[in-house]
Motif scaffolding. Structure first.
Motif, PDB file in Angstrom:
ATOM      1  N   LEU A 168      39.008   7.038   5.150  1.00 27.25           N
ATOM      2  CA  LEU A 168      38.260   6.176   6.066  1.00 27.25           C
ATOM      3  C   LEU A 168      36.766   6.490   6.042  1.00 27.25           C
ATOM      4  O   LEU A 168      35.930   5.582   6.055  1.00 27.25           O
ATOM      5  CB  LEU A 168      38.805   6.295   7.486  1.00 27.25           C
ATOM      6  CG  LEU A 168      40.164   5.644   7.732  1.00 27.25           C
ATOM      7  CD1 LEU A 168      40.686   6.014   9.121  1.00 27.25           C
ATOM      8  CD2 LEU A 168      40.080   4.138   7.576  1.00 27.25           C
ATOM      9  N   CYS A 169      36.434   7.772   5.993  1.00 24.68           N
ATOM     10  CA  CYS A 169      35.021   8.165   5.947  1.00 24.68           C
ATOM     11  C   CYS A 169      34.369   7.721   4.641  1.00 24.68           C
ATOM     12  O   CYS A 169      33.237   7.221   4.639  1.00 24.68           O
ATOM     13  CB  CYS A 169      34.882   9.678   6.124  1.00 24.68           C
ATOM     14  SG  CYS A 169      35.239  10.223   7.803  1.00 24.68           S
ATOM     15  N   GLY A 170      35.072   7.898   3.519  1.00 23.67           N
ATOM     16  CA  GLY A 170      34.540   7.454   2.233  1.00 23.67           C
ATOM     17  C   GLY A 170      34.353   5.948   2.178  1.00 23.67           C
ATOM     18  O   GLY A 170      33.336   5.438   1.689  1.00 23.67           O
ATOM     19  N   VAL A 171      35.328   5.211   2.702  1.00 19.12           N
ATOM     20  CA  VAL A 171      35.234   3.748   2.736  1.00 19.12           C
ATOM     21  C   VAL A 171      34.095   3.322   3.660  1.00 19.12           C
ATOM     22  O   VAL A 171      33.341   2.389   3.335  1.00 19.12           O
ATOM     23  CB  VAL A 171      36.576   3.121   3.170  1.00 19.12           C
ATOM     24  CG1 VAL A 171      36.421   1.637   3.472  1.00 19.12           C
ATOM     25  CG2 VAL A 171      37.634   3.338   2.098  1.00 19.12           C
ATOM     26  N   ALA A 172      33.926   3.985   4.785  1.00 18.85           N
ATOM     27  CA  ALA A 172      32.843   3.642   5.716  1.00 18.85           C
ATOM     28  C   ALA A 172      31.479   3.823   5.047  1.00 18.85           C
ATOM     29  O   ALA A 172      30.598   2.957   5.183  1.00 18.85           O
ATOM     30  CB  ALA A 172      32.941   4.488   6.983  1.00 18.85           C
ATOM     31  N   GLY A 173      31.301   4.931   4.336  1.00 20.16           N
ATOM     32  CA  GLY A 173      30.045   5.146   3.625  1.00 20.16           C
ATOM     33  C   GLY A 173      29.805   4.079   2.570  1.00 20.16           C
ATOM     34  O   GLY A 173      28.699   3.541   2.450  1.00 20.16           O
ATOM     35  N   GLY A 174      30.850   3.755   1.815  1.00 18.97           N
ATOM     36  CA  GLY A 174      30.730   2.711   0.799  1.00 18.97           C
ATOM     37  C   GLY A 174      30.480   1.347   1.413  1.00 18.97           C
ATOM     38  O   GLY A 174      29.723   0.529   0.862  1.00 18.97           O
ATOM     39  N   LEU A 175      31.092   1.094   2.559  1.00 18.64           N
ATOM     40  CA  LEU A 175      30.920  -0.189   3.236  1.00 18.64           C
ATOM     41  C   LEU A 175      29.471  -0.389   3.689  1.00 18.64           C
ATOM     42  O   LEU A 175      28.929  -1.488   3.589  1.00 18.64           O
ATOM     43  CB  LEU A 175      31.876  -0.283   4.422  1.00 18.64           C
ATOM     44  CG  LEU A 175      31.962  -1.614   5.134  1.00 18.64           C
ATOM     45  CD1 LEU A 175      32.420  -2.716   4.188  1.00 18.64           C
ATOM     46  CD2 LEU A 175      32.916  -1.508   6.323  1.00 18.64           C
ATOM     47  N   ILE A 176      28.850   0.667   4.145  1.00 12.19           N
ATOM     48  CA  ILE A 176      27.438   0.579   4.562  1.00 12.19           C
ATOM     49  C   ILE A 176      26.565   0.143   3.388  1.00 12.19           C
ATOM     50  O   ILE A 176      25.737  -0.762   3.515  1.00 12.19           O
ATOM     51  CB  ILE A 176      26.957   1.925   5.150  1.00 12.19           C
ATOM     52  CG1 ILE A 176      27.591   2.139   6.513  1.00 12.19           C
ATOM     53  CG2 ILE A 176      25.436   1.989   5.229  1.00 12.19           C
ATOM     54  CD1 ILE A 176      27.367   3.521   7.088  1.00 12.19           C
ATOM     55  N   ILE A 177      26.765   0.761   2.234  1.00 15.85           N
ATOM     56  CA  ILE A 177      25.955   0.410   1.063  1.00 15.85           C
ATOM     57  C   ILE A 177      26.339  -0.974   0.539  1.00 15.85           C
ATOM     58  O   ILE A 177      25.477  -1.736   0.084  1.00 15.85           O
ATOM     59  CB  ILE A 177      26.098   1.493  -0.034  1.00 15.85           C
ATOM     60  CG1 ILE A 177      25.572   2.832   0.494  1.00 15.85           C
ATOM     61  CG2 ILE A 177      25.363   1.093  -1.302  1.00 15.85           C
ATOM     62  CD1 ILE A 177      24.136   2.803   0.995  1.00 15.85           C
ATOM     63  N   ALA A 178      27.615  -1.328   0.606  1.00 14.01           N
ATOM     64  CA  ALA A 178      28.040  -2.657   0.162  1.00 14.01           C
ATOM     65  C   ALA A 178      27.409  -3.743   1.034  1.00 14.01           C
ATOM     66  O   ALA A 178      26.945  -4.776   0.521  1.00 14.01           O
ATOM     67  CB  ALA A 178      29.563  -2.754   0.183  1.00 14.01           C
ATOM     68  N   VAL A 179      27.370  -3.522   2.345  1.00 15.65           N
ATOM     69  CA  VAL A 179      26.720  -4.489   3.251  1.00 15.65           C
ATOM     70  C   VAL A 179      25.227  -4.557   2.952  1.00 15.65           C
ATOM     71  O   VAL A 179      24.630  -5.639   2.897  1.00 15.65           O
ATOM     72  CB  VAL A 179      26.987  -4.125   4.732  1.00 15.65           C
ATOM     73  CG1 VAL A 179      26.090  -4.920   5.673  1.00 15.65           C
ATOM     74  CG2 VAL A 179      28.457  -4.330   5.075  1.00 15.65           C
ATOM     75  N   TYR A 180      24.623  -3.396   2.715  1.00 19.58           N
ATOM     76  CA  TYR A 180      23.201  -3.357   2.342  1.00 19.58           C
ATOM     77  C   TYR A 180      22.964  -4.176   1.075  1.00 19.58           C
ATOM     78  O   TYR A 180      22.018  -4.971   1.011  1.00 19.58           O
ATOM     79  CB  TYR A 180      22.742  -1.907   2.144  1.00 19.58           C
ATOM     80  CG  TYR A 180      21.412  -1.788   1.455  1.00 19.58           C
ATOM     81  CD1 TYR A 180      20.233  -2.003   2.157  1.00 19.58           C
ATOM     82  CD2 TYR A 180      21.335  -1.483   0.107  1.00 19.58           C
ATOM     83  CE1 TYR A 180      19.005  -1.908   1.519  1.00 19.58           C
ATOM     84  CE2 TYR A 180      20.115  -1.387  -0.533  1.00 19.58           C
ATOM     85  CZ  TYR A 180      18.944  -1.608   0.171  1.00 19.58           C
ATOM     86  OH  TYR A 180      17.735  -1.526  -0.455  1.00 19.58           O
ATOM     87  N   SER A 181      23.821  -4.002   0.064  1.00 19.66           N
ATOM     88  CA  SER A 181      23.658  -4.735  -1.181  1.00 19.66           C
ATOM     89  C   SER A 181      23.843  -6.237  -0.960  1.00 19.66           C
ATOM     90  O   SER A 181      23.137  -7.059  -1.574  1.00 19.66           O
ATOM     91  CB  SER A 181      24.620  -4.228  -2.262  1.00 19.66           C
ATOM     92  OG  SER A 181      25.952  -4.633  -1.985  1.00 19.66           O
ATOM     93  N   ARG A 184      20.661  -7.520   0.841  1.00 17.49           N
ATOM     94  CA  ARG A 184      19.521  -7.472  -0.078  1.00 17.49           C
ATOM     95  C   ARG A 184      19.645  -8.554  -1.150  1.00 17.49           C
ATOM     96  O   ARG A 184      18.663  -9.221  -1.486  1.00 17.49           O
ATOM     97  CB  ARG A 184      19.446  -6.087  -0.702  1.00 17.49           C
ATOM     98  CG  ARG A 184      18.332  -5.901  -1.662  1.00 17.49           C
ATOM     99  CD  ARG A 184      17.355  -4.888  -1.172  1.00 17.49           C
ATOM    100  NE  ARG A 184      16.203  -4.932  -2.033  1.00 17.49           N
ATOM    101  CZ  ARG A 184      15.772  -3.918  -2.729  1.00 17.49           C
ATOM    102  NH1 ARG A 184      16.372  -2.753  -2.645  1.00 17.49           N
ATOM    103  NH2 ARG A 184      14.709  -4.034  -3.491  1.00 17.49           N
ATOM    104  N   LYS A 185      20.839  -8.753  -1.683  1.00 11.69           N
ATOM    105  CA  LYS A 185      21.041  -9.761  -2.729  1.00 11.69           C
ATOM    106  C   LYS A 185      20.857 -11.170  -2.179  1.00 11.69           C
ATOM    107  O   LYS A 185      20.310 -12.035  -2.853  1.00 11.69           O
ATOM    108  CB  LYS A 185      22.444  -9.601  -3.320  1.00 11.69           C
ATOM    109  CG  LYS A 185      22.846 -10.639  -4.328  1.00 11.69           C
ATOM    110  CD  LYS A 185      22.405 -10.252  -5.706  1.00 11.69           C
ATOM    111  CE  LYS A 185      23.034 -11.194  -6.718  1.00 11.69           C
ATOM    112  NZ  LYS A 185      22.093 -11.678  -7.675  1.00 11.69           N
ATOM    113  N   GLN A 186      21.279 -11.406  -0.927  1.00 15.86           N
ATOM    114  CA  GLN A 186      21.132 -12.733  -0.334  1.00 15.86           C
ATOM    115  C   GLN A 186      19.665 -13.063  -0.052  1.00 15.86           C
ATOM    116  O   GLN A 186      19.289 -14.227  -0.038  1.00 15.86           O
ATOM    117  CB  GLN A 186      21.956 -12.846   0.934  1.00 15.86           C
ATOM    118  CG  GLN A 186      23.438 -12.923   0.655  1.00 15.86           C
ATOM    119  CD  GLN A 186      24.287 -12.989   1.917  1.00 15.86           C
ATOM    120  OE1 GLN A 186      23.846 -12.611   2.998  1.00 15.86           O
ATOM    121  NE2 GLN A 186      25.515 -13.446   1.763  1.00 15.86           N
ATOM    122  N   LYS A 187      18.820 -12.051   0.151  1.00 17.31           N
ATOM    123  CA  LYS A 187      17.400 -12.285   0.386  1.00 17.31           C
ATOM    124  C   LYS A 187      16.678 -12.690  -0.887  1.00 17.31           C
ATOM    125  O   LYS A 187      15.646 -13.323  -0.835  1.00 17.31           O
ATOM    126  CB  LYS A 187      16.745 -11.031   0.973  1.00 17.31           C
ATOM    127  CG  LYS A 187      17.080 -10.804   2.423  1.00 17.31           C
ATOM    128  CD  LYS A 187      16.333  -9.612   2.949  1.00 17.31           C
ATOM    129  CE  LYS A 187      16.651  -9.377   4.408  1.00 17.31           C
ATOM    130  NZ  LYS A 187      15.946  -8.230   4.958  1.00 17.31           N
TER     131      LYS A 187
END
Length: 188
Positions: A168-181, A184-187
């Motif tokens: 869960l912690c690993g997925v949460a960290g990855g989810l933060i960067i995935a949302v960031y990406s 950023r990509k939509q902008k």
């Protein structure tokens, strides 16, 4: 510049871990000298990047890798932070999710030409980044499970609860960067 940073950091970390191997071998501490030996191997991995024509990783990613090695191998295992600080393990899994997500974005930018990237959906980048972080978390838990079966009995002290919390912690960290990406990509 990257070449020098990799050589210097690898050299320092290899030397540090080699000293620890010798120290713990003399003390007869099998668990710690084996971790230090693994540290020598892990710290030598970035040297493989020197053989590539174009290294896809920037200096912050390389520094982040050595930070992870220091925190997990030395502080976590050798200095016993995993045993004395319950939050240490989950924090490193969270960091690993973030780190692997960032590595995924870096690989995406390096491997996919700019002309093609413009037409790639933001959701594809989101899924790619998140998938890498999840894969890294799963592979790490497999490593811990196999380690407990073969060498130690200390990597998954909490059993299934530890495994699920780490995932869960690993997925949460990855989810933060995935949302960031995604944002950023939509902008762009």
């Amino acid at each position: 510049m990257k070449r020098k940073v990799i050589i210097i950091l690898s050299g320092i970390f290899i030397l540090f871990m080699a000293v620890l191997v010798i120290y713990y071998l003399i003390k007869g501490d099998a668990s710690r000298w084996q971790v230090a030996l693994g540290g020598i191997l892990a710290s030598g991995l970035p040297l493989v990047l020197l053989r590539m024509k174009q290294n896809p990783f920037n200096i912050p990613i390389i520094l982040g890798y050595y930070l992870f090695l220091f925190c997990s191998l030395y502080l976590g295992s050798i200095a016993s932070f995993y045993l004395h600080h319950k939050w240490w393990d989950s924090t490193l899994h969270f960091y690993k999710g973030i780190f692997i997500g960032i590595v995924g974005i870096s690989l995406y930018k390096q491997m996919i030409p700019l002309k093609v990237r413009r037409n790639v959906s933001a959701w594809i980048l989101f899924l790619f980044t998140l998938s890498l972080a999840v894969l890294a978390s799963v592979l790490w838990e497999i490593y811990e499970f196999v380690g407990d079966l073969t060498f130690t009995r200390t990597m998954q002290r909490g059993g299934n609860t530890d495994t699920m919390y780490d995932l869960l912690c690993g997925v949460a960290g990855g989810l933060i960067i995935a949302v960031y990406s995604l944002i950023r990509k939509q902008k762009v």
